[in-house]
Design an enzyme around this catalytic site. Sequence first.
Site, PDB file in Angstrom:
ATOM      1  N   ASP A 117     -45.932 -32.484  18.395  1.00  0.00           N
ATOM      2  CA  ASP A 117     -45.926 -33.154  17.104  1.00  0.00           C
ATOM      3  C   ASP A 117     -45.621 -32.069  16.055  1.00  0.00           C
ATOM      4  O   ASP A 117     -45.733 -30.872  16.356  1.00  0.00           O
ATOM      5  CB  ASP A 117     -47.329 -33.758  16.899  1.00  0.00           C
ATOM      6  CG  ASP A 117     -47.516 -34.337  15.530  1.00  0.00           C
ATOM      7  OD1 ASP A 117     -46.720 -35.206  15.151  1.00  0.00           O
ATOM      8  OD2 ASP A 117     -48.457 -33.922  14.832  1.00  0.00           O
ATOM      9  N   LEU A 118     -45.224 -32.454  14.865  1.00  0.00           N
ATOM     10  CA  LEU A 118     -44.868 -31.440  13.853  1.00  0.00           C
ATOM     11  C   LEU A 118     -45.998 -31.235  12.836  1.00  0.00           C
ATOM     12  O   LEU A 118     -46.677 -30.203  12.846  1.00  0.00           O
ATOM     13  CB  LEU A 118     -43.577 -31.860  13.143  1.00  0.00           C
ATOM     14  CG  LEU A 118     -43.087 -30.949  12.024  1.00  0.00           C
ATOM     15  CD1 LEU A 118     -42.685 -29.577  12.558  1.00  0.00           C
ATOM     16  CD2 LEU A 118     -41.878 -31.586  11.316  1.00  0.00           C
ATOM     17  N   ASP A 119     -46.200 -32.249  11.989  1.00  0.00           N
ATOM     18  CA  ASP A 119     -47.191 -32.122  10.914  1.00  0.00           C
ATOM     19  C   ASP A 119     -48.590 -31.945  11.495  1.00  0.00           C
ATOM     20  O   ASP A 119     -49.064 -32.812  12.228  1.00  0.00           O
ATOM     21  CB  ASP A 119     -47.185 -33.386  10.028  1.00  0.00           C
ATOM     22  CG  ASP A 119     -45.884 -33.540   9.259  1.00  0.00           C
ATOM     23  OD1 ASP A 119     -45.289 -32.514   8.913  1.00  0.00           O
ATOM     24  OD2 ASP A 119     -45.486 -34.683   8.996  1.00  0.00           O
TER      25      ASP A 119
HETATM   26  P1  B16 Z   1     -42.143 -38.675   6.488  1.00  0.00           P
HETATM   27  P2  B16 Z   1     -46.026 -36.086  12.579  1.00  0.00           P
HETATM   28  C1  B16 Z   1     -46.025 -37.645  10.432  1.00  0.00           C
HETATM   29  O1  B16 Z   1     -45.598 -36.512  11.077  1.00  0.00           O
HETATM   30  C2  B16 Z   1     -47.202 -37.348   9.505  1.00  0.00           C
HETATM   31  O2  B16 Z   1     -48.339 -36.953  10.251  1.00  0.00           O
HETATM   32  C3  B16 Z   1     -47.526 -38.581   8.725  1.00  0.00           C
HETATM   33  O3  B16 Z   1     -48.600 -38.325   7.844  1.00  0.00           O
HETATM   34  C4  B16 Z   1     -46.284 -39.038   7.957  1.00  0.00           C
HETATM   35  O4  B16 Z   1     -46.543 -40.248   7.262  1.00  0.00           O
HETATM   36  C5  B16 Z   1     -45.136 -39.264   8.934  1.00  0.00           C
HETATM   37  O5  B16 Z   1     -44.898 -38.075   9.659  1.00  0.00           O
HETATM   38  C6  B16 Z   1     -43.853 -39.668   8.238  1.00  0.00           C
HETATM   39  O6  B16 Z   1     -43.386 -38.583   7.502  1.00  0.00           O
HETATM   40  O7  B16 Z   1     -42.615 -39.415   5.278  1.00  0.00           O
HETATM   41  O8  B16 Z   1     -41.836 -37.212   6.214  1.00  0.00           O
HETATM   42  O9  B16 Z   1     -41.022 -39.379   7.202  1.00  0.00           O
HETATM   43  O10 B16 Z   1     -47.491 -35.761  12.489  1.00  0.00           O
HETATM   44  O11 B16 Z   1     -45.681 -37.254  13.485  1.00  0.00           O
HETATM   45  O12 B16 Z   1     -45.180 -34.868  12.818  1.00  0.00           O
HETATM   46 MG    MG Z   2     -49.303 -34.734  13.193  1.00  0.00          MG
END
Ligand code: B16
Ligand code: MG
Length: 224
Positions: free
Chosen positions: A9-11
């Site tokens: 996963d990234l975030d």
């Molecule tokens: P975006 P992950 C997710 O990343 C985040 O955890 C989540 O909080 C966010 O809403 C989602 O990406 C969408 O992100 O608005 O940048 O498209 O944890 O799956 O890497």
């Molecule tokens: Mg994440």
Amino acid sequence: MNIKAFIFDLDGVLVDTAKYHYLAWKRLAEELSIDFSLKDNERLKGVSRMKSLDIILEIGNIKLDNIAKDKLAQKKNAWYVEYISTLTPKDILPGVTDFLKSVKANNIKIALGSASKNSMLILQKLDLTSYFDSIIDGTKVSKAKPDPEVFLKGALELNILPRQCIVFEDAQAGVAAAINAGMYCVGIGSIDILKDAQLVIPGFFNMNYDKLVKLGGSFNVELL
Ligand code: B16
Ligand code: MG
């Protein structure tokens, strides 16, 4: 067990962008006079942008049509992109780069499985793109975690079976997505939140491929 791929996963796993997502959502919530706490924010981790907005509107008991919702999601994203514009490789979470190197050295494929549509931008800013054999992000999937689509697409692109993959996740929805995909899951963070993962570690600081294998064994989890 013959693990052939690690899917990250990234975030919250490779970089702490979760705090910027929170700041941008909090700013939007304040504009809408919605009380949005850090505890509420936990529900947003790992889920898509639109689903995140739906959760916030539900907290505020506000109903909007799709056009209005699109505008709000765009507004939040513009703030978020502004916040992450300063990201550099220094923002990679501790130990991540060395961990990725040790995984590569052991001939394990590396994939990204993120809900974020900003993944490519973030990987470029962190200078991490070249480590990945497959990148599946929010632009390539239609179903949000806990649906397993993002991880299954990664395995498919690598031509590796789901049960030969380990997912690294920091969010409840992501752990559920990994399990729904029939993959192993290592939680990154706190056991209270990630108890469904086979193994939970605080992060990658001081961690490498061999240590992870040993740790899996001591928890009676045959990860590799
Ligand atoms: P975006 P992950 C997710 O990343 C985040 O955890 C989540 O909080 C966010 O809403 C989602 O990406 C969408 O992100 O608005 O940048 O498209 O944890 O799956 O890497
Ligand atoms: Mg994440």
